[in-house]
Design a protein around this motif. Structure first.
Motif, PDB file in Angstrom:
ATOM      1  N   VAL A   1      90.147  22.056  41.399  1.00 14.95           N
ATOM      2  CA  VAL A   1      88.784  21.874  40.907  1.00 14.95           C
ATOM      3  C   VAL A   1      87.900  22.835  41.681  1.00 14.95           C
ATOM      4  O   VAL A   1      87.990  22.902  42.911  1.00 14.95           O
ATOM      5  CB  VAL A   1      88.307  20.422  41.120  1.00 14.95           C
ATOM      6  CG1 VAL A   1      86.877  20.264  40.650  1.00 14.95           C
ATOM      7  CG2 VAL A   1      89.211  19.447  40.411  1.00 14.95           C
ATOM      8  N   ARG A   2      87.050  23.571  40.971  1.00 10.03           N
ATOM      9  CA  ARG A   2      86.111  24.484  41.646  1.00 10.03           C
ATOM     10  C   ARG A   2      85.123  23.695  42.481  1.00 10.03           C
ATOM     11  O   ARG A   2      84.644  22.656  42.067  1.00 10.03           O
ATOM     12  CB  ARG A   2      85.337  25.322  40.633  1.00 10.03           C
ATOM     13  CG  ARG A   2      86.135  26.474  40.083  1.00 10.03           C
ATOM     14  CD  ARG A   2      85.328  27.296  39.128  1.00 10.03           C
ATOM     15  NE  ARG A   2      84.431  28.202  39.835  1.00 10.03           N
ATOM     16  CZ  ARG A   2      83.939  29.309  39.308  1.00 10.03           C
ATOM     17  NH1 ARG A   2      84.217  29.626  38.071  1.00 10.03           N
ATOM     18  NH2 ARG A   2      83.145  30.087  40.010  1.00 10.03           N
ATOM     19  N   THR A   3      84.792  24.238  43.662  1.00  7.15           N
ATOM     20  CA  THR A   3      83.839  23.548  44.535  1.00  7.15           C
ATOM     21  C   THR A   3      82.532  24.300  44.707  1.00  7.15           C
ATOM     22  O   THR A   3      81.647  23.814  45.393  1.00  7.15           O
ATOM     23  CB  THR A   3      84.460  23.303  45.928  1.00  7.15           C
ATOM     24  OG1 THR A   3      84.849  24.550  46.491  1.00  7.15           O
ATOM     25  CG2 THR A   3      85.634  22.375  45.842  1.00  7.15           C
ATOM     26  N   ASP A   4      82.408  25.451  44.089  1.00  7.06           N
ATOM     27  CA  ASP A   4      81.143  26.181  44.197  1.00  7.06           C
ATOM     28  C   ASP A   4      80.119  25.567  43.245  1.00  7.06           C
ATOM     29  O   ASP A   4      80.357  24.523  42.641  1.00  7.06           O
ATOM     30  CB  ASP A   4      81.360  27.669  43.918  1.00  7.06           C
ATOM     31  CG  ASP A   4      81.982  27.938  42.553  1.00  7.06           C
ATOM     32  OD1 ASP A   4      82.322  26.976  41.846  1.00  7.06           O
ATOM     33  OD2 ASP A   4      82.130  29.123  42.198  1.00  7.06           O
ATOM     34  N   ALA A   5      78.965  26.190  43.126  1.00 11.81           N
ATOM     35  CA  ALA A   5      77.897  25.656  42.278  1.00 11.81           C
ATOM     36  C   ALA A   5      78.351  25.514  40.830  1.00 11.81           C
ATOM     37  O   ALA A   5      78.022  24.533  40.158  1.00 11.81           O
ATOM     38  CB  ALA A   5      76.667  26.556  42.363  1.00 11.81           C
ATOM     39  N   ALA A   6      79.101  26.484  40.335  1.00 11.73           N
ATOM     40  CA  ALA A   6      79.578  26.414  38.953  1.00 11.73           C
ATOM     41  C   ALA A   6      80.504  25.214  38.748  1.00 11.73           C
ATOM     42  O   ALA A   6      80.418  24.516  37.737  1.00 11.73           O
ATOM     43  CB  ALA A   6      80.307  27.698  38.585  1.00 11.73           C
ATOM     44  N   GLY A   7      81.368  24.956  39.692  1.00 11.15           N
ATOM     45  CA  GLY A   7      82.269  23.814  39.587  1.00 11.15           C
ATOM     46  C   GLY A   7      81.540  22.489  39.668  1.00 11.15           C
ATOM     47  O   GLY A   7      81.871  21.536  38.964  1.00 11.15           O
TER      48      GLY A   7
END
Length: 165
Positions: free
Chosen positions: A112-118
């Motif tokens: 799962v992406r953890t940056d702002a987009a995720g």
């Protein structure tokens, strides 16, 4: 005769209030149900991002994308070496060769992406439900200002997600 019409008018007015209350209660329940279901659905992915402490973090480099998933070398933070076979949904994966921070779903090989987009992407179901609930709030409850605020919040979430991905 004057009494009969006044009594009939009171009964009609009373039943109208009961029907109005019933309609408002039903529409309120529908709006709350939409929002609770959306938070429940969003939380399935979002809790990996929001409560990421204690989970395995790392970086994914997108190598190739198939039907619905993308794969690539996963480099965990810490002493462990890179791993292959980790997957992420194609809708949140970037172009081939791009790197972004991820967290591993416990007990799986899914990322799962953890940056702002995720983080924004995890809450997309809530954005859609806010838009749907705004129709119920505005049309069924006749609360137009609240409906506009709800619709704007949902649209802002969806647009922010679209532009960050």
């Amino acid at each position: 005769m004057g009494r009969t019409t006044a009594r009939t008018r009171r009964k009609r007015n009373s039943s109208g209030r009961v029907l109005s209350f019933g309609r408002r209660a039903a529409m309120g329940c529908v709006a709350v149900l939409l929002l609770v279901a959306a938070v429940w659905t969003s939380w399935d992915t979002a809790h990996h991002v929001v409560l990421g402490k204690g989970r395995e973090h790392g970086t994914l480099t997108v190598a190739r994308c198939a039907d619905e998933t993308c794969t690539g070398p996963y480099d965990p933070d810490g002493p462990d070496g890179p791993r292959t076979g980790m997957t992420i949904g194609q809708s949140v994966a970037a172009k081939k060769g791009e790197r972004f921070p991820v967290v591993v779903k416990p007990g799986t090989d899914e990322l799962v992406r953890t940056d702002a987009a995720g983080q924004l992407y995890a809450w997309v179901p809530l954005g859609g439900a806010l838009l749907l609930a705004s129709l119920v709030i505005g049309g069924g409850l006749r609360m137009t200002r609240t409906a506009w605020g709800t619709a704007l919040a949902g649209a802002a979430l969806l647009l922010a997600t679209f532009f960050t991905l």
